[in-house]
Scaffold this active site. Structure first.
Site, PDB file in Angstrom:
ATOM      1  N   LYS A  80       0.839  -1.192   0.000  1.00 27.92           N
ATOM      2  CA  LYS A  80       0.000   0.000   0.000  1.00 27.92           C
ATOM      3  C   LYS A  80       0.881   1.251   0.000  1.00 27.92           C
ATOM      4  O   LYS A  80       1.923   1.291   0.667  1.00 27.92           O
ATOM      5  CB  LYS A  80      -0.907  -0.004   1.235  1.00 27.92           C
ATOM      6  CG  LYS A  80      -1.910   1.150   1.298  1.00 27.92           C
ATOM      7  CD  LYS A  80      -2.788   1.010   2.536  1.00 27.92           C
ATOM      8  CE  LYS A  80      -3.786   2.148   2.657  1.00 27.92           C
ATOM      9  NZ  LYS A  80      -4.645   2.001   3.853  1.00 27.92           N
ATOM     10  N   SER A 156      -9.491   2.543   3.141  1.00 28.44           N
ATOM     11  CA  SER A 156      -8.526   3.228   2.308  1.00 28.44           C
ATOM     12  C   SER A 156      -7.567   2.297   1.557  1.00 28.44           C
ATOM     13  O   SER A 156      -6.821   2.775   0.681  1.00 28.44           O
ATOM     14  CB  SER A 156      -7.686   4.191   3.171  1.00 28.44           C
ATOM     15  OG  SER A 156      -6.904   3.508   4.119  1.00 28.44           O
ATOM     16  N   SER A 180      -9.996   0.201   7.220  1.00 29.96           N
ATOM     17  CA  SER A 180      -9.424   0.389   5.887  1.00 29.96           C
ATOM     18  C   SER A 180      -8.927  -0.874   5.201  1.00 29.96           C
ATOM     19  O   SER A 180      -8.631  -0.836   4.008  1.00 29.96           O
ATOM     20  CB  SER A 180      -8.277   1.400   5.949  1.00 29.96           C
ATOM     21  OG  SER A 180      -8.777   2.686   6.189  1.00 29.96           O
TER      22      SER A 180
END
Length: 477
Positions: A80, A156, A180
Site C-alpha cells: 500500500k 482506504s 481500511s
C-alpha cells in the site's frame, strides 16, 4: 491456457516445488493482467516491472536449486502506498509528498516480505493520507470496483483489494485505522484481516492520537493466503516499541481444525447500526452456516453505544498532527474533506482527549467482558453494497460513518477482525460479514473464516470479460 495470475499463493508455492511453472512465468502473467485491467480499475499508483523481473529471476534460480529463501519466495505481492519502500516513493495519495525522496528505508512489513522472497510488483492506491473509506485522491484519481467500475472499491486500502480480486498479484498489504482493510475487502469480495493491534509491527507509527488505532494486515483471495502472509508479516521489528512478540507457530498451523463447539454471537446491528435489508438478510443466512459447521450461534449484542464521537476525537486530532508540518500552500492542495477533518482535529483539547481515553477504556472493558461468554462475534461488515464513485456515501445516507458503523469500534478496542465474503445482493455486488475475536485470538478468526470458506468458497469477478468490454465500460465511467 492456465491462468497463473489467478492462482493462490499456496497453489503457486506447490507449483514452484514441482516445477510446474516458474516465478518468472507467474510474474509475466500478473504483469499482463495489470496491463490489461489496471487502466480500468486503477489499483496501482506505481508498477516496477524491471525490479520485479530481477527479483523473480533470482527466485527462479533458487527454486531450480531447491533452495527457496522463505515462505513466499517468488509470490507476486503489492504494498500500500502508505508503507515505506526503499527505492519507491511513498506519497500516501498526496501531491504534497515529494516523489524525489530520498526513499532509503523499508517499513517492517515490506522488509519481511522481501526477506521471505516475495516479488513486489508495485504500490497500490489509497485516498490522501488514508483519510476516508473510499479510494480516490488528488494524486491518483478514482479507483474502481472490479465487480462494477462505476462503483467504489471502498478504502482506504482500495487498491490492494482491487488487486486481490482482479488477480494482480496474490498477496496484498493493507492498513486499517478505522476499517481500511475490511471495508474494501468487503466491497471487492475478497478476504481482509485486521490483526490484533501490535501483532504486525508498524513503523512509522501513526501520528499523535492516531498511533494506537492502526493495524497492518493482509488482503487476499483465500484465507490460507492470508494466514501465510500473516506468518511473514508478524515477525519482530525493533522499530515498533508496541509490537507483540512473534509467535513460533505459523498461522497455517491448525487452520483447518474447524470450529465445532465454539460459541458465536451474531449481532445484526451492534445495537445502533442501520443496515440495508438485503445486506442484513445475506449476513443472517451466513451466520446460520456456522451452526452447520458445529458452532453454537446465538443472537447477542455487546452492551455498547455507538463510539463514533470517541473514535473521531482520536482520528481527527491524529490527522491534524499528520498535516501539522504542511505549509498553507500545501494545505490548499489537499482533498477538501481531509482538510476539513484536520481543521476539526486541531480544535480537540487535551481534556477532550482524556475523556475519549476514558470512554475507550470503558468500551474495551465491555467488549472483553462480552468475550467471557462468547468465542467469536459476527456482524455485517458494511451496511450497504458498493455505491457510485465520486461520493462518500450513498444517497439515502448522510455521512460516511453511517455505512461503516461495524468497523471502527474494533480499532478502538484492538480486537482481530476479518471481512469474509458471504454472498451477493440483487445488484450483483458482494456482501461480507465481519468476524471478531478477543485480543490475541487471531488464529480463531482465521480458523472460523477458513471453515466458512470451505463450504462457501470466495467467488471472484470475471475481470477478463470486463477488460474485453473495455470500450463499453469506459463509456459508463
Amino acid at each position: 491456457m492456465t491462468d497463473l495470475a489467478s492462482y493462490s499463493a499456496t497453489d503457486l508455492i506447490r507449483g514452484f516445488k514441482v516445477r510446474e511453472f516458474s516465478p518468472v512465468e507467474v510474474l509475466d502473467a500478473v504483469l499482463e493482467r495489470i496491463d490489461r485491467v489496471n487502466p480500468i480499475l486503477n489499483a496501482f499508483v506505481l508498477v516496477d516491472p524491471d525490479r520485479a523481473r530481477t527479483t523473480a529471476r533470482a527466485s527462479e534460480h533458487r527454486w531450480a536449486r531447491g533452495e527457496p529463501i522463505g515462505l513466499v519466495d517468488g509470490i507476486p505481492a503489492s504494498v500500500k502506498d502508505q508503507s515505506l519502500t526503499e527505492g519507491w516513493p511513498t506519497r500516501k495519495g498526496s501531491r504534497t509528498v515529494n516523489a524525489e525522496g530520498p526513499w532509503t528505508e523499508d517499513a517492517p512489513v515490506v522488509a519481511r516480505l522481501k526477506e521471505q522472497g516475495a516479488v513486489l510488483v508495485g504500490k497500490t492506491t489509497t485516498p490522501e493520507y488514508g483519510w476516508k473509506a473510499v479510494t480516490d485522491s488528488p494524486l491518483s484519481g478514482i479507483s474502481r470496483n472490479p465487480w462494477d467500475p462505476t462503483r467504489t472499491c471502498g478504502g482506504s486500502s482500495g487498491g490492494a483489494a482491487i488487486a486481490a480480486a482482479a488477480g494482480m498479484g496474490a498477496l496484498h498489504q493493507g492498513s486499517d485505522g478505522g476499517g481500511s482493510i475490511r471495508i474494501p475487502a468487503a466491497f471487492c469480495g475478497v478476504f481482509g484481516l485486521k490483526p490484533t493491534f501490535g501483532r504486525v509491527p508498524m513503523y512509522p507509527q501513526g501520528y499523535g492520537s492516531m498511533a494506537q488505532l492502526g493495524h497492518y494486515g493482509p488482503i487476499t483471495r483465500t484465507v490460507a493466503d492470508a494466514a501465510l502472509m500473516m506468518t511473514v508479516m508478524a515477525r519482530s521489528d525493533s522499530r515498533d516499541w508496541l509490537a507483540l512478540q512473534a509467535e513460533k507457530r505459523t498461522y497455517l498451523d491448525g487452520l483447518d481444525e474447524g470450529i465445532a463447539g465454539l460459541k458465536i454471537a451474531y449481532s445484526p446491528t451492534l445495537g445502533y447500526a442501520k443496515v440495508d435489508a438485503e445486506v442484513a438478510e445475506v449476513v443472517a443466512e451466513a451466520a446460520l452456516h456456522f451452526e452447520q459447521l458445529g458452532a453454537v450461534v446465538e443472537e447477542a449484542t455487546p452492551k455498547i453505544e455507538n463510539p463514533l464521537h470517541c473514535f473521531l476525537t482520536f482520528y481527527e486530532s491524529g490527522l491534524a498532527s499528520s498535516l501539522a508540518s504542511l505549509s498553507e500552500a500545501e494545505l490548499e492542495m489537499l482533498d477538501p474533506g481531509l482538510r476539513e477533518m484536520a481543521e476539526r482535529g486541531r480544535r480537540v483539547t487535551a481534556g477532550q482527549l482524556f475523556s475519549a481515553w476514558q470512554e475507550r477504556e470503558r468500551l474495551a472493558r465491555t467488549i472483553n467482558e462480552f468475550y467471557e461468554h462468547f468465542d467469536l462475534l459476527i456482524t455485517p461488515q458494511v451496511s450497504v453494497t458498493a455505491f457510485e464513485t465520486g461520493t462518500l456515501h450513498p444517497p439515502h445516507l448522510s455521512s460516511m460513518w453511517d455505512w461503516i458503523p461495524f468497523a471502527f469500534p474494533f480499532n478502538l478496542t484492538h480486537q482481530p477482525a476479518a471481512a469474509m465474503p458471504c454472498g451477493f445482493a440483487s445488484d450483483g455486488l458482494p456482501v461480507s460479514f465481519q468476524i471478531v475475536a478477543p485480543r490475541h485470538a487471531d488464529r480463531r478468526v482465521l480458523r472460523a473464516s477458513r471453515a466458512y470458506e470451505r463450504v462457501r468458497p470466495i467467488v471472484l469477478p470475471d475481470v477478463i470479460k470486463q477488460s474485453s468490454a473495455r470500450v463499453e465500460a469506459e463509456g459508463r465511467l
